[in-house]
Scaffold this motif. Structure first.
Motif, PDB file in Angstrom:
ATOM      1  N   TRP B  21       0.875  -1.370  -0.176  1.00 55.72           N
ATOM      2  CA  TRP B  21       0.022  -0.070  -0.129  1.00 55.72           C
ATOM      3  C   TRP B  21       0.784   1.338  -0.115  1.00 55.72           C
ATOM      4  CZ3 TRP B  21      -0.632  -4.231   3.026  1.00 55.72           C
ATOM      5  CH2 TRP B  21      -1.401  -5.290   2.890  1.00 55.72           C
ATOM      6  N   ASP B  22       1.674   1.554   0.978  1.00 57.65           N
ATOM      7  CA  ASP B  22       2.614   2.809   0.963  1.00 57.65           C
ATOM      8  C   ASP B  22       3.716   2.657   0.480  1.00 57.65           C
ATOM      9  OD1 ASP B  22       0.610   4.701   2.573  1.00 57.65           O
ATOM     10  OD2 ASP B  22       0.469   2.815   3.668  1.00 57.65           O
ATOM     11  N   ARG B  23       4.233   1.589  -0.174  1.00 59.85           N
ATOM     12  CA  ARG B  23       5.635   1.561  -1.026  1.00 59.85           C
ATOM     13  C   ARG B  23       5.342   2.476  -2.080  1.00 59.85           C
ATOM     14  NH1 ARG B  23       8.287  -0.823  -4.492  1.00 59.85           N
ATOM     15  NH2 ARG B  23       6.528  -1.372  -5.664  1.00 59.85           N
ATOM     16  N   ILE B  24       6.359   3.249  -2.292  1.00 60.38           N
ATOM     17  CA  ILE B  24       6.500   4.007  -3.444  1.00 60.38           C
ATOM     18  C   ILE B  24       7.836   4.023  -3.963  1.00 60.38           C
ATOM     19  CG2 ILE B  24       6.714   6.086  -1.918  1.00 60.38           C
ATOM     20  CD1 ILE B  24       4.907   7.554  -4.425  1.00 60.38           C
ATOM     21  N   GLU B  25       8.047   3.961  -5.033  1.00 64.65           N
ATOM     22  CA  GLU B  25       9.461   3.950  -5.874  1.00 64.65           C
ATOM     23  C   GLU B  25       9.835   5.488  -5.617  1.00 64.65           C
ATOM     24  OE1 GLU B  25      11.472   1.630  -7.104  1.00 64.65           O
ATOM     25  OE2 GLU B  25      10.050   0.163  -6.303  1.00 64.65           O
TER      26      GLU B  25
ATOM     27  N   ASN C 339      11.802   2.761  -0.015  1.00 64.47           N
ATOM     28  CA  ASN C 339      10.821   2.811  -0.604  1.00 64.47           C
ATOM     29  C   ASN C 339       9.349   3.152   0.277  1.00 64.47           C
ATOM     30  OD1 ASN C 339      10.839   1.783  -3.034  1.00 64.47           O
ATOM     31  ND2 ASN C 339      10.571  -0.411  -2.500  1.00 64.47           N
ATOM     32  N   PHE C 340       9.895   3.292   1.584  1.00 62.33           N
ATOM     33  CA  PHE C 340       9.029   3.714   2.581  1.00 62.33           C
ATOM     34  C   PHE C 340       9.510   4.798   3.443  1.00 62.33           C
ATOM     35  CE2 PHE C 340       7.687  -0.634   1.861  1.00 62.33           C
ATOM     36  CZ  PHE C 340       6.453  -0.767   2.049  1.00 62.33           C
ATOM     37  N   HIS C 341      10.792   4.897   3.955  1.00 62.51           N
ATOM     38  CA  HIS C 341      10.999   6.053   5.047  1.00 62.51           C
ATOM     39  C   HIS C 341      12.201   6.905   4.375  1.00 62.51           C
ATOM     40  CE1 HIS C 341       8.543   3.194   7.225  1.00 62.51           C
ATOM     41  NE2 HIS C 341       9.311   2.272   7.318  1.00 62.51           N
ATOM     42  N   LEU C 448       8.835  -8.814   4.087  1.00 62.16           N
ATOM     43  CA  LEU C 448       8.150  -7.883   4.832  1.00 62.16           C
ATOM     44  C   LEU C 448       8.543  -6.250   4.910  1.00 62.16           C
ATOM     45  CD1 LEU C 448       8.419 -10.210   8.221  1.00 62.16           C
ATOM     46  CD2 LEU C 448       6.181  -9.305   7.350  1.00 62.16           C
ATOM     47  N   ALA C 449       9.883  -6.298   4.581  1.00 62.97           N
ATOM     48  CA  ALA C 449      10.234  -4.984   4.520  1.00 62.97           C
ATOM     49  C   ALA C 449       9.709  -4.389   3.244  1.00 62.97           C
ATOM     50  CB  ALA C 449      11.610  -4.838   4.339  1.00 62.97           C
ATOM     51  N   SER C 450       9.362  -4.891   2.250  1.00 62.64           N
ATOM     52  CA  SER C 450       8.820  -4.505   1.138  1.00 62.64           C
ATOM     53  C   SER C 450       7.470  -4.197   1.044  1.00 62.64           C
ATOM     54  CB  SER C 450       9.395  -4.926  -0.280  1.00 62.64           C
ATOM     55  OG  SER C 450       9.079  -6.459  -0.161  1.00 62.64           O
ATOM     56  N   ILE C 451       6.800  -4.693   2.317  1.00 66.32           N
ATOM     57  CA  ILE C 451       5.353  -4.721   2.224  1.00 66.32           C
ATOM     58  C   ILE C 451       5.110  -3.517   3.362  1.00 66.32           C
ATOM     59  CG2 ILE C 451       3.187  -5.920   2.630  1.00 66.32           C
ATOM     60  CD1 ILE C 451       4.551  -8.376   1.269  1.00 66.32           C
ATOM     61  N   LEU C 452       5.706  -3.870   4.445  1.00 65.40           N
ATOM     62  CA  LEU C 452       5.414  -2.720   5.559  1.00 65.40           C
ATOM     63  C   LEU C 452       6.453  -2.009   6.058  1.00 65.40           C
ATOM     64  CD1 LEU C 452       3.283  -5.552   7.644  1.00 65.40           C
ATOM     65  CD2 LEU C 452       2.498  -3.602   6.514  1.00 65.40           C
ATOM     66  N   GLY C 453       7.599  -1.943   5.292  1.00 66.09           N
ATOM     67  CA  GLY C 453       8.570  -1.150   5.741  1.00 66.09           C
ATOM     68  C   GLY C 453       9.320  -1.339   7.115  1.00 66.09           C
TER      69      GLY C 453
END
Lengths: 362, 436, 529
Positions: B21-25, C339-341, C448-453
């Motif tokens: 959901w919140d993943r963004i390239e 990708n997240f943070h 897990l990291a690429s789905i939920l950071g």
């Protein structure tokens, strides 16, 4: 079996994990910048009451509350007394999973559905709880070490001990002691519940004589951590801002950056934070299932599995209600809850124990 | 078996989360480095966002892969709220606008004078915006985002400015957190960094060989890379580069490449005035916030020359004196200085001379602090010193009585006793040449 | 005390039973007729080409017929000649004499072989048939329903060489070889203490592998030794070729991705660990010894640590710990951050990262996954190939492939840097096989990291720690950080304490203590009353 030291780690870590999310004292913001005093009050009261529980656990080696409450109060009374505590653990566990998912979603991942966080956390907790107290005890050693490092490091970053800020800590008591005590209620409740896990974990602890000490020290140390964080949050954010924040600690962390290395400390803190909460949830789930299992006479692993399945829906259903969450940690709710535990569980068991002891003695 | 079941379940669940959901390239992100907020028509705000183009900035082979040489663009959108304006900007931006890396938020002065509470709320409430971002007040929020100075990006210019400007001893920065904390605490009013875009003569910017005149405030697209700035003819006599500490012209939209600094004083969320240059230093003396800067006093030896000293540190202890109805503040200032520059034959080891020097520094500091205090008390009527907060802490009951009329009646007439003790700590690296 | 005597494993070949050696004469399945016996043996073994049946006829009245039976491939023929054939021939008259007088021809034989090694009587034909392939020499005599056997085995073994899988810069440069006796001698020569115990267990229905437990009595906790003994005796398998196979058979956590027990091919490491109270398992035919019980922090220990000074050794250990963590976490953390943070990365750095990612067609997690897989393949290819080809593979794999992938814009250089960092880190740790196992969890963590950071990464990390905390070897918890005891404290594991500050004898105090660390049954009646 777990050593008293592991018991200490488990209890302290679980409480720190919980407080990292809530920093409950700031929630009851009436005390304004005197909130930190209420932490001391809360820790003191929580230690007193939890010591009672630890004392009972010490006097009934090899048994959890689920067993000796039945012995002392009879089948029905024992089940009720145990049930209140076990249910409190379980409900708190579910609330905490919801809360942490909710905060992560509202702060960092707005588009992630709540269940995507809540269920993995609950699953991990269930896995840990099923592995038993030994595993949790040993895992607590890891986590406590990591958490201690993180806390010390973050304190070093959070707080430049400027004399001005320290001077700001002089008690003001603008509205008297009332708000301070009111603010201490949620913290007392959370500390109490953390400490009372000893009623379940005491059964697995070696060296019974050290249980009360380990419990009290755990609450004391975690109380210290809470105190330092509360002072930080109140002085750096200002009392009103701290009270306004959903999670004061994250707000605090987000206002700090290590220039050129880490711009956002809150994102690092959130990792520590998920770790602490997951551990806390594990400890709550396990304590609850041990109590229920011992009271009913079932393997606690099976109880854990049942509780996990029961919790799936309440934990993940429509996570949007941060306001309810906050209300659940308000002074009246936690106050009543704490009284229910004290009157419903601790008092009768303790009185029954005293009566039995006197009879046995005379 | 149970364990494998668990692992399988975890993996299965994880695979189920195919949404990400919140993943963004990172390549789909439009990074906002700085935000300007100005007053628009009616109750609207104009939000300017500096959006960087990393492809054009990167060093090495990858610069070549970038499609556009534009380093950054500034979008301007008008809407009734910041959020809506950003959404408007999003409509024209092919990448997701991300506010998480905003380092500086610049408020236009006319907006600041009307109140920025709601916009502060946006910044505090939005967890993605870092609370350590620096707030600045400027003639025009958008203006500052137009011209980079010693850096390819306007946002870098601003970030560098907020970092290094306090070295002048003429300003101090406030982050979102600090501003919000002062806003909510009793008896203290917030301040921000104040930046002034100075109007220069029209500048000619040589951009890739082609000369472009740059004064048009409506310029949205900037290509400041390889900017070769040549001033048109001689430097004008009133060029701000040479005389930076001058009154600013407020209200008017002034693009320019030079930036001037000071402190904007607020009362609640409304800007009430500007402390410029020495005035700002007067404020900083009285709050003990001065860590750097320069003090100039006439040579006590009587040479008629000037001695320059640099400020090493300063502290201020503010003590409220509360009698029955009279409230008074006792402020003691301590300043450490080091001699930096003076007439050749002044002997800095001479005790009497040193004493005289310290006395004249004391007098200067007292004068500066008092002048600012007078202006803040009588004219701005905003307790940016936090005197009220001291009263609150010392006697909350008294504060409860005073609070309603604090800013308007009590504070302007508050007696503040200033005491200065400065110490010239060292003569610098040399004793000074003795007189022939 | 003959370890052979009470630890001889009962034969498990179906239909075959074999007792320990004894003095009883005669046995099941033997016939009085020598020819019949020989025919049985030969038939049972399938008349292999290396079966030698040497018949000796001793003059006399009546002439005694004796047969010496062995497998040429397993037996040192010279020894047989010197210890069996020659004595029999030269003392033939004695044989005759005594044979006439005494009760049993077998007893006569035994007395006739004084130069031989210890001789034993076979209890049954079945036993004898299992013994011959083990390299024993059987001596049968006509007219006796029984047989003697003795050991003259010979195994092919290479010379002692530098340990290749655990090379150190300093310290002893000798490693085990495939001969169990050579290996035992290497250990014994380093621990010449009378309490050093060597117990033999034969494992494997078909392989009949000689496995030996080596430990110091009194130092290694008795109940752990007993536990290992019990588990070894319970093994029921066809073939054992390496300690790794035994590890798989006695482990408590067959489904764990981690390899807990340490294997080593360094005799000095074995000696040091046995001195600490661990038990070493030697397996015939393998140059590796398995050390048990195992604990988490042995991961970062290297034999070298004790040959360097304390400070540098401690630094190395911390470095290895860091390398472990990085080898697992580098790529997942990078994916989570980018990708997240990405807000936590300083703007200038972020702009650089963003610029390198520009134009890369694949989503970062996919690219990361494939990069990791390819790196593992390159590594595997490099390991498998003969050493001359190793560098070629690394050049092709890492340099050309990586460089081209970046230039072609398939993968971002940032990702390559991070993935490479992880791989290099996994080489920096002392035990490659364990590093591999730990690196396995990269993939779930990456997911897990690429789905939920970060939250997902942390949840995965917590689950991993729970798993590690639940692991045990021989009933001893794998991860113990703070349990009291000299060698047990975290600080002493992360850093090496100077030798002078350590007690001379450091038994595994923590093992003793945590031994009782078992989950009590929830309904234990003893606890209830």
């Amino acid at each position: 079996m777990i050593s008293p030291r592991q018991l200490f780690f488990t209890l302290a870590l679980a409480r720190i994990g919980a407080l990292l999310v809530l920093l409950p004292v700031v929630h009851a913001g009436e005390a304004m910048q005197d909130a930190w005093i209420s932490v001391i009050v809360a820790t003191g009261v929580a230690i007193l009451i939890a010591w009672l529980g630890a004392y009972l656990a010490m006097k009934h080696p090899g048994k959890s509350l689920g067993r000796f409450a039945n012995d002392l109060l009879g089948r029905l009374g024992g089940t009720i007394a145990t049930g209140i505590l076990a249910l409190s653990f379980y409900v708190l566990c579910l609330i905490r999973v919801r809360l942490v998912s909710l905060v992560i979603i509202s702060h960092f991942m707005p588009r992630t559905p709540g269940w995507a966080l809540a269920i993995p956390i609950l699953l991990t907790a269930c896995y840990g709880a099923m592995m038993g107290p030994d595993t949790i005890g040993r895992a607590s050693e890891f986590f406590f070490t990591v958490m201690a490092v993180i806390i010390v490091a973050s304190l070093a970053v959070f707080y430049a001990w400027s004399p001005e800020r320290v001077a700001g800590l002089k008690p003001v008591l603008s509205r008297g002691l009332g708000p301070v005590f009111a603010a201490s209620v949620p913290a007392t409740f959370l500390g109490l519940v953390s400490g009372l896990k000893v009623l379940a974990l005491g059964r697995f602890t070696t060296e019974k004589g050290k249980i009360p000490k380990a419990t009290a020290t755990a609450l004391l140390i975690s109380g210290l951590a809470l105190l330092v964080f509360a002072i930080n949050a109140v002085t750096a954010l200002g009392p009103a801002q701290a009270q306004r924040s959903v999670t004061p600690l994250l707000a605090l962390a987000s206002s700090v950056s290590i220039e050129g290395v880490l711009e956002r400390l809150d994102l690092v803190l959130v990792a520590a934070w998920v770790m602490g909460v997951t551990f806390d949830v594990t400890a709550l789930l396990m304590s609850s299932s041990i109590l229920i299992g011992d009271s009913v006479g079932a393997d606690h692993r099976k109880v854990t599995a049942v509780l996990f399945l029961l919790g799936l829906v309440p934990v993940s259903h429509r996570i949007t209600d941060i306001f309810t969450m906050r209300r659940l940690h308000s002074t009246p709710v936690t106050g009543i809850w704490a009284i229910v535990i004290a009157v419903g569980t601790l008092a009768p068991v303790f009185v029954a124990y005293l009566i039995k002891k006197r009879k046995g003695g005379s | 078996m149970r364990r494998t079941g668990f692992v399988a379940l975890i993996i299965f669940l994880a695979l189920g989360f195919s949404g990400c959901w919140d993943r963004i390239e990172i390549e789909d992100v439009a990074i906002v480095g700085a935000m300007g907020i100005d007053k628009g028509q009616g109750d609207n705000v104009v939000v300017s966002l500096e959006i960087t183009n990393p492809g054009a900035l990167a060093i090495g082979t990858h610069a070549a892969t970038s499609q556009s040489p534009v380093v950054s663009i500034v979008t301007r959108d008008e809407a009734s709220t910041i959020r809506a304006a950003i959404t408007n900007a999003q409509r024209r931006t092919p990448r997701r606008i991300v506010t998480g890396l905003i380092g500086t938020v610049v408020f236009g002065q006319s907006l600041a004078r009307e109140g920025i509470g709601q916009y502060i709320d946006y910044l505090v409430r939005n967890a993605r915006v870092r609370s350590s971002a620096v707030l600045a007040t400027c003639d025009s929020g958008a203006g500052l985002l137009q011209r980079p100075f010693l850096s390819p990006l306007p946002s870098r210019t601003l970030a560098g400015l907020s970092e290094s400007a306090p070295a002048s001893g003429m300003t101090m920065t406030a982050t979102i957190t600090e501003f919000a904390a002062k806003l909510s605490e009793p008896g203290i009013e917030p301040i921000t960094l104040h930046t002034v875009g100075r109007k220069t003569k029209d500048v000619q910017v040589k951009r890739q060989g082609e000369e472009v005149k740059q004064t048009d405030p409506a310029v949205m697209l900037e290509e400041p890379i390889d900017v070769d700035i040549t001033l048109d003819g001689e430097l004008p006599a009133d060029s701000p580069v040479l005389s930076p500490y001058r009154e600013s012209s407020s209200g008017e939209f002034v693009p320019g490449i030079t930036i001037d600094i000071g402190i904007a004083a607020y009362r609640d969320d409304k800007m009430v005035g500007l402390l410029d240059g020495v005035e700002a230093r007067g404020y900083l003396w009285a709050t003990g916030k001065l860590e750097e800067g320069t003090v100039e006093v006439p040579d006590p030896g009587g040479s008629g020359k000037t001695i320059a000293l640099s400020i090493i540190r300063s502290s201020a202890s503010i003590k409220p004196v509360l009698d029955e109805e009279v409230v008074r503040m006792d402020v003691e200032l301590h300043v450490d200085l080091e001699t930096r520059e003076g007439p050749l034959d002044t002997d800095m080891t001479n005790e009497t001379l040193l004493q005289a020097l310290e006395d004249s520094i004391d007098a200067l500091i007292l004068h500066e602090a008092r002048a600012t205090l007078n202006r803040v008390q009588k004219e701005l009527k905003s307790d940016i010193y936090g005197f009220g907060n001291r009263v609150y802490r010392a006697n909350p009951k008294l504060w409860a009585q005073l609070e309603p009329r604090w800013n308007d009646e009590v504070f302007p007439n508050l007696e503040v006793r200033l005491q200065v003790s400065s110490r010239v700590r060292a003569p610098g690296a040399a004793y000074g040449l003795s007189a022939r | 005390m003959n370890p052979f005597r009470f630890l001889r494993r009962l034969g498990r070949l179906p239909g075959l039973t074999r007792g320990t050696s004894g003095n009883r004469h005669g046995g099941q399945g033997f016939s009085n007729d020598l020819n019949k016996n020989l025919a049985t043996i030969s038939a049972f073994l399938g008349k292999p080409s290396d079966l030698v049946i040497r018949r000796l006829s001793l003059r006399g009245d009546p002439p005694l017929s004796i047969a010496v039976v062995y497998l040429r491939s397993m037996v040192d023929t010279e020894t047989v000649r010197l210890t069996v054939v020659q004595p029999l021939l030269s003392f033939s008259h004695v044989v005759h004499k005594t044979a006439a007088k005494t009760v049993s021809p077998l007893e006569t034989l035994r007395l006739t072989l004084p130069t031989a090694r210890a001789t034993f009587s076979a209890r049954s034909m079945n036993e004898l048939i299992t013994l011959i392939p083990e390299g024993k020499v059987a001596v049968l005599i006509d007219g006796a329903s029984g047989a003697l056997y003795l050991d003259a085995s010979r195994r092919a073994a290479r010379a002692l060489q530098v340990p290749t899988s655990e090379s150190t810069v300093i310290g002893p440069q000798i490693g085990f070889n495939e001969s169990i006796d050579d290996n035992l001698s290497l250990i014994r020569s380093r621990l010449k203490h009378p309490k050093l115990r060597v117990e033999q267990v034969m494992i494997g229905r078909k392989s009949r592998t000689d496995v030996r437990m080596v430990y110091l009595e009194g130092i290694a906790p008795d109940e752990i030794v007993a536990e290992l003994r019990r588990r070894l005796h319970e093994i029921d398998t066809d073939i054992v070729l390496d300690p790794g196979m035994i590890r798989d058979l006695i482990t408590e956590q067959p489904y764990s991705p981690f390899i807990l027990e340490r294997t080593t091919e360094r005799p000095d490491t074995v000696a040091a660990e046995v001195n600490l109270g661990r038990i070493a398992l030697l397996v015939e035919g393998s140059p590796f010894a398995l050390l048990q019980p195992s604990q988490l922090f042995t991961l970062i220990e290297s034999a070298e640590d004790y040959y360097l000074n304390a400070l540098s050794a401690s630094l190395l250990r911390l470095l290895r710990a860091l390398a472990y963590i990085l080898s697992v976490l580098a790529t997942p953390t990078y994916v989570a951050i980018v990708n997240f943070h990405f807000e936590l990365v300083p703007l200038p750095l972020l702009l650089n990262i963003a610029a390198t990612e520009e134009g890369v067609p694949f989503p970062l997690p996919v690219a990361a996954f494939f990069t990791e897989v390819v790196l593992d393949i390159v590594r595997e290819a490099g390991v498998r190939l003969p050493s001359q080809f190793g560098p070629v593979v690394s050049i092709f794999g890492a340099v050309i492939l990586g460089q081209s992938a970046i230039q072609a814009g398939f993968v971002a250089p940032g990702l390559i840097i991070v993935a490479m960092l992880g791989t290099i880190c996994s080489f920096a740790v002392p035990r490659a096989e364990k590093a591999l196992a730990y690196r396995l969890i990269r993939f779930p963590l990456l997911l897990l990291a690429s789905i939920l950071g970060f939250p997902g990464l942390t949840i995965g990390g917590v689950a991993t720690v729970y798993h590690i905390a639940s692991l045990k070897t021989l009933g001893v918890p794998y991860s113990v950080l703070y349990t009291p005891g000299h060698a047990a404290r975290l600080s002493r594991k992360l850093v090496r304490v100077p030798a002078r500050r350590q007690p001379v004898t450091r038994p595994l105090a923590q093992v003793d203590r945590v031994r009782s660390d078992r989950v009590p049954e929830p309904r234990d009646p003893k606890n209830d009353d």
